[in-house]
Design an enzyme around this catalytic site. Structure first.
Site, PDB file in Angstrom:
ATOM      1  N   HIS A  59      -1.691  -1.844  10.754  1.00 43.94           N
ATOM      2  CA  HIS A  59      -1.190  -3.219  10.746  1.00 43.94           C
ATOM      3  C   HIS A  59       0.009  -3.345  11.675  1.00 43.94           C
ATOM      4  O   HIS A  59       0.774  -2.392  11.846  1.00 43.94           O
ATOM      5  CB  HIS A  59      -0.743  -3.646   9.344  1.00 43.94           C
ATOM      6  CG  HIS A  59      -1.865  -3.938   8.401  1.00 43.94           C
ATOM      7  ND1 HIS A  59      -2.093  -5.188   7.864  1.00 43.94           N
ATOM      8  CD2 HIS A  59      -2.827  -3.132   7.891  1.00 43.94           C
ATOM      9  CE1 HIS A  59      -3.141  -5.134   7.054  1.00 43.94           C
ATOM     10  NE2 HIS A  59      -3.604  -3.894   7.063  1.00 43.94           N
ATOM     11  N   GLU A  88       0.815  -1.217   0.000  1.00 41.93           N
ATOM     12  CA  GLU A  88       0.000   0.000   0.000  1.00 41.93           C
ATOM     13  C   GLU A  88       0.852   1.272   0.000  1.00 41.93           C
ATOM     14  O   GLU A  88       0.516   2.260   0.638  1.00 41.93           O
ATOM     15  CB  GLU A  88      -0.997   0.001   1.171  1.00 41.93           C
ATOM     16  CG  GLU A  88      -2.055  -1.082   1.035  1.00 41.93           C
ATOM     17  CD  GLU A  88      -3.262  -0.867   1.942  1.00 41.93           C
ATOM     18  OE1 GLU A  88      -3.363   0.219   2.556  1.00 41.93           O
ATOM     19  OE2 GLU A  88      -4.107  -1.772   2.025  1.00 41.93           O
TER      20      GLU A  88
END
Length: 642
Positions: A624, A346
């Site tokens: 995350h 990402e």
């Protein structure tokens, strides 16, 4: 294969691409800011709740009309740039390879050694390599706010800085025995020791470490605390700011007042700090475990040191801390020291990617960035506004690279060129002159709730990986010798966990017959120490988890982490109240993976996991947890005694 060092094959096409993006960027930036002004993070909401009138006046009366006016004015230029930009993407390369050079013909490694010197260090008995994977959520700011994250440009710089600071530190480990933590002591990671001004001081995972040497050596201790100076004892690095006497310190737990019982001061003499033996200076901390001691939940126990040494010697083999797994596992506030390979997902925003790349290049000499396709080329018929978001950083030379886009993306996932990046790296040279190489695969799978799409992408991953290894397995052109394969590793965000009942198809995929997951016992069951890597976005800015050390402590507590991890929910469970976590199985949704294979290696070569860690150093910067694994490659030969 050819490594592309530029997005286009000619400087003229690069100029046209830059010109087109120059026309598009003002409209892109204004639209991003306009949308971001209506999407607030929980942290911003708390701040604005103190003065709601000011926020409404600024947003409604000032910023929104201004952004709209400028956006309308920039639309004609953006349309012109878009018409120029789209056809150029058919000629764009699928990635950009960059390397850090220090002199002509040499590429600097992270520890300051040139490439040739690093590759010559391959030992007959084998080596170990450290891999890490992290989803950093560097989307355009307006999109990142859906994950309760803001300030993409600021986060990009900070992510790069924290990663290189964690990897660029000495690796100091202190093992403890504790009912709640049977792994490496948190003190060895969350409170490192750094010498400054002749004295030891604490450093945290947020400190800036300007050193460029990734394998720093231990230095002599400086002046001690006032209470210890009176006794002639060098200050203990675990508590440099405390006037604690030697018997209370776990490193001085023998009950004596002299330094010989402390492994850090084990010189056998009572002299001042400047008489510390030179053996400490010659010890490379990156491969040594300094000391072991016993700690209870309520404090330091009365047990003496379980392991004492008067000199530091290179260990003949690594100590196995866990009989069930055979390797160390932990929650760490730092990225592993001497990190060799890093895979990020990402990394979508172009400006954020450039900032991140500059930071990472201070440690990693070799990078593959801007991976993927734009427009219609290479990914079926869906237009791609974003690339794959993948980035690979390496301390070892990259020989070949290949990118493939998944053709079955659906929904909003189809707007990004998610795919797989296959890389071949050279990690050494054998005594016969053969290249010792490794294969690394970075990927990011479909994120929506559709198991069939992800299973099909896993099929593509295995098929494309086999084709890449076959295409690059030929002999080196200069010597005609076959390469020796040391490892084959897959890293990335697979967007399914091993405990959720909705992910049964992925859990039973043939991928796990070819690759091993160190955290997995079998389909639907993780090992007891494995943690989920997906954080609950609503709690990202809570004070308890706002720092790497704080998040580390929460993740180590079985009860506390339930408030901050996303857990798989069964369809048969009753509706839950707000803030209530009802785990189905395991310790949260673990969707970030590092897998390794022992197939296709050299005969008699073996790979074993040495360490596996869940990393909290990016606390507050992403939703995350990062993961890391150290993999030992054994050739079956004996290491010659030096």
């Amino acid at each position: 294969m050819v490594l592309y060092t530029s997005p286009f094959s000619s400087s003229f096409l690069c100029f046209l691409n830059g010109l087109s993006w120059g026309f598009i960027f003002p409209c892109y930036w204004l639209l991003d800011r306009l949308l971001a002004s209506f999407l607030s993070t929980s942290q911003e909401k708390r701040r604005r709740s103190q003065d709601p009138c000011y926020f409404l006046a600024f947003c409604v009366l000032v910023s929104t009309p201004l952004y709209l006016l400028l956006l309308v004015a920039s639309l004609p230029f953006a349309l012109l740039g878009f018409l120029l930009w789209v056809p150029l993407q058919s000629a764009r390369h699928p990635y950009v390879y960059s390397c850090r050079r220090v002199s002509e013909g040499h590429m600097e490694a992270a520890d300051g050694v040139c490439t040739a010197g690093r590759l010559a260090e391959w030992r007959a008995a084998g080596r170990s390599f450290c891999f890490s994977s992290a989803n950093v959520c560097l989307l355009p700011d307006s999109l990142a706010r859906f994950n309760n994250l803001a300030g993409t440009q600021r986060r990009a710089r900070e992510v790069g800085r924290r990663i290189r600071n964690g990897a660029n530190r000495p690796q100091i480990k202190i093992y403890i025995d504790s009912p709640t933590n049977t792994s490496i002591s948190a003190a060895s990671f969350s409170s490192l020791v750094q010498q400054a001004g002749g004295a030891w001081r604490r450093t945290s995972s947020l400190d800036h470490r300007p050193e460029s040497n990734g394998e720093a050596e231990l230095k002599e201790a400086g002046s001690g605390a006032q209470g210890e100076e009176a006794q002639g004892i060098p200050e203990c690095p675990l508590h440099p700011n405390e006037s604690q006497t030697a018997p209370e310190c776990p490193l001085h737990a023998s009950g004596k007042q002299g330094p010989p019982e402390c492994p850090l001061h084990a010189s056998g003499q009572q002299g001042p700090p400047d008489q510390t033996p030179k053996s400490l200076e010659s010890c490379t901390a990156s491969r040594e475990s300094l000391t072991r001691f016993h700690v209870a939940d309520s404090g330091v126990s009365n047990n003496t040191l379980s392991h004492r040494t008067s000199t530091f010697r290179r260990p003949t083999g690594r100590k196995r801390r866990h009989a069930d797994d055979g390797f160390d596992h932990e929650v760490s506030a730092f990225f592993p020291a001497n990190l060799d390979f890093l895979c990020l997902q990402e990394v979508f925003d172009r400006r954020a990617m450039a900032k991140l790349r500059r930071q990472l290049h201070r440690y990693f000499p070799f990078l593959l960035s801007d991976v993927g396709r734009y427009g219609w080329r290479g990914c079926c018929s869906r237009f791609k506004f974003l690339n794959s978001g993948l980035l690979l950083a390496s301390r070892y030379p990259i020989l070949d690279a290949h990118y493939q886009c998944y053709p079955n993306g659906r929904g909003e996932d189809a707007l990004a060129a998610k795919g797989a990046l296959f890389v071949k790296v050279q990690v050494g040279t054998s005594s016969q002159g053969q290249r010792v190489i490794g294969y690394i695969t970075c990927t990011h799978l479909h994120s929506l709730e559709d198991a069939s799409v992800r299973c099909e992408q896993l099929d593509f991953l295995l098929e494309w990986g086999a084709e890449f290894r076959k295409a690059t397995s030929g002999p080196a052109q200069d010597k005609g010798l076959e390469d020796q394969v040391a490892f084959d590793v897959i890293l990335g965000d697979l967007n399914f966990d091993n405990c959720s009942s909705e992910d049964k198809l992925e859990q039973q995929h043939t991928l796990f017959t070819h690759y091993k997951d160190p955290c997995r016992t079998g389909p639907g069951e993780d090992k007891s120490w494995a943690l989920g890597t997906l954080l609950d976005t609503s709690g990202l800015y809570d004070e308890e988890v706002s720092s790497p050390e704080g998040l580390q402590k929460v993740m180590e507590n079985e009860d506390l982490r339930k408030e901050y991890l996303v857990y798989p929910i069964s369809k048969n469970q009753c509706p839950r109240q707000k803030g209530q976590k009802i785990p189905l199985k395991g310790n949260g949704r673990r969707i970030d993976y590092i897998l390794y294979s022992d197939e296709g290696l050299q005969p008699d070569w073996k790979v074993d996991v040495e360490e596996f860690s869940f990393i909290t150093q990016l606390a507050g910067l992403t939703d995350h947890l990062s993961v890391a694994m150290r993999l030992a490659v054994s050739t079956g030969e004996e290491e010659p005694y030096a």
